[in-house]
Design an enzyme around this catalytic site. Structure first.
Site, mmCIF file in Angstrom:
data_model
loop_
_atom_site.group_PDB
_atom_site.id
_atom_site.type_symbol
_atom_site.label_atom_id
_atom_site.label_comp_id
_atom_site.label_asym_id
_atom_site.label_seq_id
_atom_site.Cartn_x
_atom_site.Cartn_y
_atom_site.Cartn_z
ATOM 1 N N SER A 94 0.817 -1.201 0.000
ATOM 2 C CA SER A 94 0.000 0.000 0.000
ATOM 3 C C SER A 94 0.858 1.262 0.000
ATOM 4 O O SER A 94 1.575 1.533 -0.952
ATOM 5 C CB SER A 94 -0.963 -0.052 1.186
ATOM 6 O OG SER A 94 -1.980 0.908 1.067
ATOM 7 N N ASP A 164 -10.341 -5.487 -3.927
ATOM 8 C CA ASP A 164 -9.709 -4.274 -3.413
ATOM 9 C C ASP A 164 -10.357 -3.060 -4.079
ATOM 10 O O ASP A 164 -10.376 -2.960 -5.301
ATOM 11 C CB ASP A 164 -8.213 -4.305 -3.741
ATOM 12 C CG ASP A 164 -7.434 -3.185 -3.060
ATOM 13 O OD1 ASP A 164 -8.054 -2.175 -2.652
ATOM 14 O OD2 ASP A 164 -6.196 -3.314 -2.957
ATOM 15 N N HIS A 191 -7.792 -5.574 0.018
ATOM 16 C CA HIS A 191 -6.575 -4.788 0.188
ATOM 17 C C HIS A 191 -5.710 -5.478 1.239
ATOM 18 O O HIS A 191 -5.677 -5.101 2.411
ATOM 19 C CB HIS A 191 -6.958 -3.372 0.624
ATOM 20 C CG HIS A 191 -5.845 -2.374 0.491
ATOM 21 N ND1 HIS A 191 -5.456 -1.856 -0.730
ATOM 22 C CD2 HIS A 191 -5.042 -1.795 1.415
ATOM 23 C CE1 HIS A 191 -4.470 -0.994 -0.541
ATOM 24 N NE2 HIS A 191 -4.199 -0.956 0.751
#
Length: 221
Positions: A94, A164, A191
């Site tokens: 991320s 996601d 995610h």
């Protein structure tokens, strides 16, 4: 290979160790890992509160206050690598991808060697920031992938989930990579980093990561 590992927003090195434990185990081959924590305190990401009730604070590599937006952390990251490196590769989740990819792209633009031989990216939320624009104007903006197509030559595994909400970013980021440098896999989750709960997704993620590692090793970098 020796990997530097970068976590996401509102998490921590400890959480990233947990997230990637199964992945690192299956990757095998005697790799080593250093986990580097962000310096900005943030609220713990909501998805982790149920699993780690003893943790109350997470961290970020960037100041998330838009009035203080800066790419100074990228400069600090470069200084850290000079002092503590070298590292063969980077594993980033991320927000960690922003930090790693911004520095990689900056080096490519300046025709300097990449700080990493290979990269393994999980669940991008944003792509690289435009460091040149920041140097000129002090503004922080994400680069446009279609204007930088093919500039990233570092062997990279890009892994994201079909559930996601940020999955379009993974699709867009693929434009940045030169032909043959990128290996991708879309798993069935959100995610996250695939783990023991989905053995097929875990092993396919490991396989694309190995392809990037093998390409980097074959280049003799």
């Amino acid at each position: 290979m020796h990997f530097l590992c970068l976590h996401g927003t509102g998490t921590s090195s400890k959480i990233l160790e947990m997230q990637t434990a199964a992945f690192r185990y299956e990757l095998g081959d005697g790799h080593t890992y250093d986990f580097v924590e962000g310096t900005f305190s943030e609220s713990l990401a909501p998805e982790f509160k149920a699993f780690i009730p003893t943790e109350t604070v997470g961290f970020s590599y960037f100041d998330l206050d838009p009035t203080r937006a800066s790419l100074q952390p990228v400069q600090d990251f470069e200084a850290f690598l000079a002092a503590e490196g070298p590292y063969d590769g980077v594993i980033a989740f991320s927000q960690g991808i922003i930090l790693a990819s911004t520095l990689i792209l900056q080096n490519m633009q300046e025709q300097k060697p990449s700080p990493f031989k290979c990269a393994i990216f999980f669940s991008p939320r944003l792509g690289p920031m435009d460091y040149r624009e920041f140097q000129k104007s002090g503004t922080v903006n994400e680069i446009r992938a279609d204007q930088h197509a093919g500039v990233m030559t570092v062997p990279t595994a890009l892994i994201w989930g079909s559930e996601d909400p940020d999955r379009p970013k993974a699709v867009e980021m693929q434009k940045l990579f030169s032909e043959g440098a990128l290996f991708t896999y879309m798993h069935s989750g959100g995610h996250t980093v695939p783990g023991v709960g989905s053995h097929l997704d875990l092993m396919r993620s490991v396989n694309v990561a190995r392809r990037a590692i093998e390409l980097a090793a074959g280049d003799g970098n």
